[in-house]
Design an enzyme around this catalytic site. Structure first.
Site, PDB file in Angstrom:
ATOM      1  N   LYS A   1      -2.026  -1.902  -4.967  1.00 29.38           N
ATOM      2  CA  LYS A   1      -0.698  -1.736  -4.351  1.00 29.38           C
ATOM      3  C   LYS A   1      -0.762  -1.699  -2.835  1.00 29.38           C
ATOM      4  CE  LYS A   1      -2.404   2.360  -5.816  1.00 29.38           C
ATOM      5  NZ  LYS A   1      -2.914   2.860  -7.063  1.00 29.38           N
TER       6      LYS A   1
ATOM      7  N   VAL B   1       2.072  -1.253  -9.649  1.00 24.14           N
ATOM      8  CA  VAL B   1       3.160  -0.263  -9.631  1.00 24.14           C
ATOM      9  C   VAL B   1       3.217   0.427 -10.992  1.00 24.14           C
ATOM     10  CG1 VAL B   1       5.629   0.136  -9.352  1.00 24.14           C
ATOM     11  CG2 VAL B   1       4.484  -1.627  -7.993  1.00 24.14           C
TER      12      VAL B   1
ATOM     13  N   GLY C   1     -11.340  16.726 -11.190  1.00 27.23           N
ATOM     14  CA  GLY C   1     -11.472  15.281 -11.030  1.00 27.23           C
ATOM     15  C   GLY C   1     -10.169  14.520 -11.187  1.00 27.23           C
TER      16      GLY C   1
ATOM     17  N   GLU D   1      -8.272  12.792  -6.020  1.00 25.85           N
ATOM     18  CA  GLU D   1      -9.382  12.268  -5.219  1.00 25.85           C
ATOM     19  C   GLU D   1      -9.929  13.357  -4.287  1.00 25.85           C
ATOM     20  OE1 GLU D   1     -10.112   8.825  -4.997  1.00 25.85           O
ATOM     21  OE2 GLU D   1      -8.607   8.280  -6.472  1.00 25.85           O
TER      22      GLU D   1
ATOM     23  N   LYS E   1       4.114   1.544  -3.595  1.00 21.17           N
ATOM     24  CA  LYS E   1       4.733   1.076  -4.846  1.00 21.17           C
ATOM     25  C   LYS E   1       6.237   0.874  -4.651  1.00 21.17           C
ATOM     26  CE  LYS E   1       1.191   3.585  -7.429  1.00 21.17           C
ATOM     27  NZ  LYS E   1       0.840   4.898  -7.987  1.00 21.17           N
TER      28      LYS E   1
ATOM     29  N   GLY F   1      -5.219   5.331 -14.970  1.00 25.74           N
ATOM     30  CA  GLY F   1      -6.202   5.456 -16.044  1.00 25.74           C
ATOM     31  C   GLY F   1      -6.722   4.081 -16.440  1.00 25.74           C
TER      32      GLY F   1
END
Ligand code: NDP
Ligand code: HSE
Length: 430
Positions: free
Chosen positions: A107, A134, A189, A192, A207, A304
């Site tokens: 993006k 997006v 986790g 970031e 986005k 994911g």
């Protein structure tokens, strides 16, 4: 069956490895749907020796991702490296320049360079596809480009960043403050190590600018998105919002009126009877309001390996079928160049929160600033001493122009009565 679509894949991290796994798992069904198999033939990443849980020996390996554009066996190139510039952009330019269709989940690159890349794709007669860029696995690009293509879109908005929604919904569920929840998300986790692109709203802005361009047939204008992240939302804001019948969500919001394009990312109060109030954790959701179709609501996983790979491979299936149009749903030349809209005349109700010294005259000072700027107060709550002895004042305004709220806040700027920056969150209207 006809010849496969042969793919060169740059990036074998979360999404890239997910793409290989998805094609391995569903390849036979995909071939029937696409009319021909989709085969990865060449790959690139930084570290060839890294264990990615997939067998890489069957693919050609190249060290420099841009080399993939020249791979003689590849019909299409997929970029899953990331970054607005650098190797991702070099590969995009090289692939489209070489007349190869190009798919990306990036993006940041599409937000910054989408127009240039779309021009290159159109002049080469090839595809530039970016469904995964997006809202990850949600087919919202396809929804706007194709499903809603017959409509004038009045507004497009939604929850475009899973990290922020995770943090806000956890703050709400546990009554804890932003910094604590973010630290926990990093430990687990979810966020970031450097979460600023997510938390400060930049990822959502990337986005939003892509969605706005598609929704309004406008040239992408990322630089014009006004962005506020969630760092200054405190647990007390969420509690006040709940008491008033709202939930706090980081929303990207865009609309256009022919004169200007409004694009903003900001925490907002969402009424409990709006579906966005019920989007929890890292889920993403996008609302598009069309003049004939009405309200469309897209919801699902915004990130994911599986969901994002699903969107990337959907783009490859379109390419395998030969079904792709101009990247922005209309030729670049047909996109309108819209200036940023003047937000001062926008009308709405707002939530304002002040943390103030507990002393005589402070409430009067805030009320006077509102009066002088022409802001009408609908309700005002004052809560007793916070941990540092300051007091919280939360105001909900009557509907009015945004310019007046901005003037009131400007008038209070630098006042010694204020213990921190005031918090301003518009209330989402129907
Ligand atoms: P990762 O960091 O997991 O993977 C990046 C990959 O790119 C790694 O394989 C890495 O190699 C490779 N790479 C990085 N720099 C270079 C370089 N200079 N030369 C060659 N290869 C390089 O990223 P993700 O998979 O998470 O993200 C990929 C893209 O997808 C990004 O644009 C991201 O914004 C987008 N995206 C990601 C989502 C997600 O859920 N993760 C969701 C939606 C979009 P190596 O493995 O050897 O280090
Ligand atoms: N970092 C993004 C998010 C995921 O938190 O939503 C990829 O778009």
């Amino acid at each position: 069956m006809t010849e496969p679509l042969r793919v060169a894949l740059a990036g074998l991290g979360t999404v890239g490895a997910g793409v290989v796994r998805l094609i391995d798992a569903n390849g036979e069904l995909i071939a029937r749907r696409a009319g021909r198999p989709i085969e990865v033939v060449a790959v690139s990443a930084r570290d060839r020796s890294k264990d990615r849980g997939i067998d890489l020996d069957r693919f050609d390996w190249v060290d420099d991702p841009a080399e993939l554009a020249r791979h003689p066996g590849a019909d299409a190139v997929v970029e899953l490296v990331g970054g607005a510039d650098g190797p991702a952009l070099a590969l995009a330019r090289a692939a489209l320049g070489a007349g190869k269709s190009f798919v990306t989940a990036n993006k940041a690159m599409v937000a910054h360079h989408g127009l240039e890349l779309a021009r290159a794709a159109e002049s080469g007669g090839v595809a530039l596809k970016y469904e995964a860029a997006v809202a990850g696995g949600i087919p919202v690009i396809k929804g706007l480009r194709e499903g809603a293509a017959a409509n004038v879109i009045d507004r497009v908005y939604g929850i475009l960043n899973g990290t922020c929604n995770f943090v806000l919904t956890k703050m709400e569920a546990e009554g804890r403050d932003f910094a604590e929840i973010l630290a926990e998300a990093q430990r687990l986790g979810y966020a970031e190590a450097d979460p600023s692109t997510d938390i400060d709203g930049v990822d959502a802005a990337h986005k939003l600018s892509i969605l706005a361009s598609l929704a309004f047939g406008a040239q992408p204008a990322f630089a014009d998105v006004v962005v506020t992240g969630i760092r200054n939302v405190i647990a007390a804001d969420i509690a006040e919002a709940a008491a008033l019948g709202y939930r706090v969500r980081l929303l990207g919001m865009a609309d256009a009126d022919g004169k200007g394009l409004f694009q903003r990312v900001q925490p907002m109060l969402v009424p409990l009877d709006h579906p966005l109030a019920h989007v929890l954790h890292s889920t993403n959701a996008v609302v598009a309001e069309g003049n004939f179709v009405g309200r469309l609501f897209f919801q699902g996983a915004g990130a994911g390996d599986g969901p994002t790979a699903s969107a990337v491979v959907a783009d490859l299936i379109d390419i395998a079928r030969g079904e792709f149009g101009p990247p922005y749903a209309m030729p670049v030349e047909a996109l309108a160049a819209l200036p940023p809209a003047d937000s001062g005349e926008r009308r709405g109700r707002d939530y304002l929160r002040f943390t103030v010294a507990d002393k005589v005259g402070v409430l009067a000072e805030i009320a006077a600033a509102m009066r002088d700027a022409g802001v009408s107060i609908e309700s005002l709550m004052q809560r007793g001493a916070m941990a540092d002895g300051s007091v919280l004042v939360a105001i909900v305004t009557h509907e009015g122009p945004e310019r007046c709220v901005a003037q009131a806040l400007e008038k209070l700027r630098g006042s010694p009565s204020l213990k921190s920056e005031p918090m301003w969150m518009p209330i989402l209207s129907d």
